[in-house]
Design an enzyme around this catalytic site. Structure first.
Site, PDB file in Angstrom:
ATOM      1  N   GLY A  40      -4.298  -7.355 -13.483  1.00  0.00           N
ATOM      2  CA  GLY A  40      -4.007  -7.797 -14.885  1.00  0.00           C
ATOM      3  C   GLY A  40      -4.244  -6.688 -15.868  1.00  0.00           C
ATOM      4  O   GLY A  40      -3.257  -6.486 -16.580  1.00  0.00           O
ATOM      5  N   GLY A 246      -0.131   1.704  -8.477  1.00  0.00           N
ATOM      6  CA  GLY A 246       0.732   0.644  -8.249  1.00  0.00           C
ATOM      7  C   GLY A 246       0.834  -0.174  -9.829  1.00  0.00           C
ATOM      8  O   GLY A 246       2.120  -0.431 -10.239  1.00  0.00           O
ATOM      9  N   ASP A 247      -0.148  -0.356 -10.495  1.00  0.00           N
ATOM     10  CA  ASP A 247      -0.239  -1.161 -11.722  1.00  0.00           C
ATOM     11  C   ASP A 247       0.672  -0.471 -12.793  1.00  0.00           C
ATOM     12  O   ASP A 247       1.262  -0.943 -13.612  1.00  0.00           O
ATOM     13  CB  ASP A 247      -1.532  -1.423 -12.088  1.00  0.00           C
ATOM     14  CG  ASP A 247      -2.427  -2.394 -11.207  1.00  0.00           C
ATOM     15  OD1 ASP A 247      -1.777  -3.227 -10.501  1.00  0.00           O
ATOM     16  OD2 ASP A 247      -3.634  -2.107 -11.142  1.00  0.00           O
TER      17      ASP A 247
HETATM   18  O1  RIB Z   1      -4.707  -2.344  -8.482  1.00  0.00           O
HETATM   19  C1  RIB Z   1      -5.872  -1.875  -8.713  1.00  0.00           C
HETATM   20  C2  RIB Z   1      -6.989  -3.100  -9.116  1.00  0.00           C
HETATM   21  O2  RIB Z   1      -7.131  -3.732  -8.068  1.00  0.00           O
HETATM   22  C3  RIB Z   1      -8.424  -2.335  -9.430  1.00  0.00           C
HETATM   23  O3  RIB Z   1      -8.545  -1.939 -10.795  1.00  0.00           O
HETATM   24  C4  RIB Z   1      -9.233  -3.806  -9.037  1.00  0.00           C
HETATM   25  O4  RIB Z   1      -9.951  -4.295  -9.909  1.00  0.00           O
HETATM   26  C5  RIB Z   1      -8.325  -4.527  -8.050  1.00  0.00           C
HETATM   27  O5  RIB Z   1      -8.259  -5.515  -8.624  1.00  0.00           O
END
Ligand code: RIB
Length: 297
Positions: A40, A246-247
C-alpha cells in the site's frame, strides 16, 4: 481526480543472505537494512511521485513515524491513517540475495485492524470519478471495494498476496494488475505452458468489464481489455533489489491511465519506472520521480 490508496504500511527488515534459507538451516545474514515498505505504502509513493494527488488510508501501531514521513515527503496526505495503540506496525522479514531477488515473510499487525467505520468515514471524502487503489495486505477489502464501486469510484486492484478469500473483489475492480502466479490461482488453471496472450484472454473472458494488466517479470507485461491488447517488453538493467518493482509498475501505470494517456504509453511509463526502481536498494526509497522516468523515456 483524487486517488485514495487504502493499504498496508510495513517496516521491511531486509537481511542480505548468501542464499535463501532451507528447512532446518541456520543461516548468518551478511547485513541488515531497514526500509519503509508495504504494498500500500509503496503504491502510494509511486502514484504520488508519478504526479497524482494521493491520500493514503490504513493503520499503523508502534514505531511507524518514519513510514508516515516517507509518505509525506513524497507528497502523500496521511490524514486517513489510523494510529493505533498496543499493536505492532505491520512488518516483513525479507531475504535478499546478491542478484536482487527476494523471499518475504509478512506480519500483518495493524494492517489487519481496519474497521468498517474507518472505511465509511474515509470514503465520505471521495466521490464519483475519484479512484481507489487496493492490494491484499489489509482486511475488509471486499467491503471497501464494494462501497467504492457503489460511489462510482474507479477501483484498481492488485490481488497480492493472492488467496481464495479475495475472489469476490475481482468483480468490483475496473483495473486488475496481477502476475502469472496470481492469474493461475484466480483462473484455477495450470497455466505454466500457456502464452501470456492466452492467460490475458482467459482473464478477460471471466472479467469482461475489467481492464487487465498481466506482469511477466523479465518478459515484460501485457495489457488487455475488450478492445485493445498490447505488449510491453521489460527494460534490461542490472538489478540490485527487485522489492517494490511491481508496486512501482502499478503506481506509474495507473498514473498514466488516470492522466488520460493510452494503455501503450502507460505501460511504457511503468516499465521504465520499475527498471529504475530495481537498480536501487529498498522498497519505497527505490521508487523514482516522474522526471527521472520521463528522462529515461
Ligand atoms: O511489494 C513489496 C512489498 O511487499 C514490500 O515492501 C513488503 O512490505 C511486502 O509487503
Amino acid at each position: 481526480m483524487k486517488v485514495l490508496s487504502f493499504g498496508s504500511l510495513n517496516i521491511d527488515y531486509v537481511y542480505n543472505v548468501p542464499h535463501f534459507i532451507v528447512r532446518g538451516e541456520t543461516l548468518a545474514a551478511k547485513s541488515l537494512d531497514t526500509y519503509s515498505g508495504g504494498k500500500g505504502l509503496n503504491q502510494s509513493v509511486a502514484l504520488a511521485r508519478a504526479g497524482l494527488e494521493v491520500f493514503h488510508a490504513g493503520a499503523v501501531g508502534e514505531g511507524a513515524k518514519f513510514l508516515l514521513d516517507e509518505l509525506e515527503s513524497a507528497g502523500v496526505n496521511t490524514d486517513f491513517v489510523a494510529k493505533l495503540e498496543n499493536i505492532r506496525t505491520g512488518h516483513t522479514i525479507i531475504q535478499r540475495s546478491d542478484d536482487g531477488d527476494n523471499c518475504i515473510i509478512l506480519y500483518g499487525g495493524a494492517n489487519q485492524s481496519i474497521t468498517r467505520e474507518q472505511i465509511n468515514k474515509t470514503l465520505e471524502n471521495f466521490s464519483s470519478g475519484d479512484a481507489l487503489v487496493i492490494q491484499n495486505e489489509i482486511n475488509e477489502i471486499e467491503y471497501l471495494s464494494k462501497c467504492a464501486k457503489e460511489k462510482n469510484m474507479i477501483v484498481a486492484f492488485n490481488p497480492s498476496p493472492m488467496d481464495s478469500s479475495i475472489i469476490p473483489v475481482f468483480n468490483n475492480a475496473d483495473y486488475i494488475l496481477l502476475n502469472e502466479i496470481e492469474a493461475g490461482q484466480f483462473l484455477n488453471q495450470d497455466i505454466t505452458s500457456k502464452t501470456p496472450e492466452y492467460i490475458a484472454g482467459e482473464l478477460c473472458k471471466k472479467l469482461p468489464d475489467s481492464k487487465i494488466v498481466l506482469t511477466l517479470g523479465v518478459n515484460g507485461s501485457i495489457y488487455k481489455d475488450k478492445n485493445i491488447t498490447c505488449r510491453q517488453d521489460a527494460i534490461r538493467v542490472k538489478a540490485v533489489d527487485t522489492t517494490a518493482a511491481g508496486d512501482t509498475f502499478t503506481g506509474f501505470f495507473l498514473s498514466g491511465i488516470f492522466e488520460g494517456r493510452s494503455p501503450e504509453w502507460a505501460m511504457k511509463f511503468a516499465a521504465n519506472a520499475s527498471a529504475i526502481a530495481v537498480t536501487r536498494p529498498g522498497a519505497a526509497p527505490s521508487i523514482p520521480s516522474r522526471n527521472e522516468v520521463l528522462e529515461k523515456l
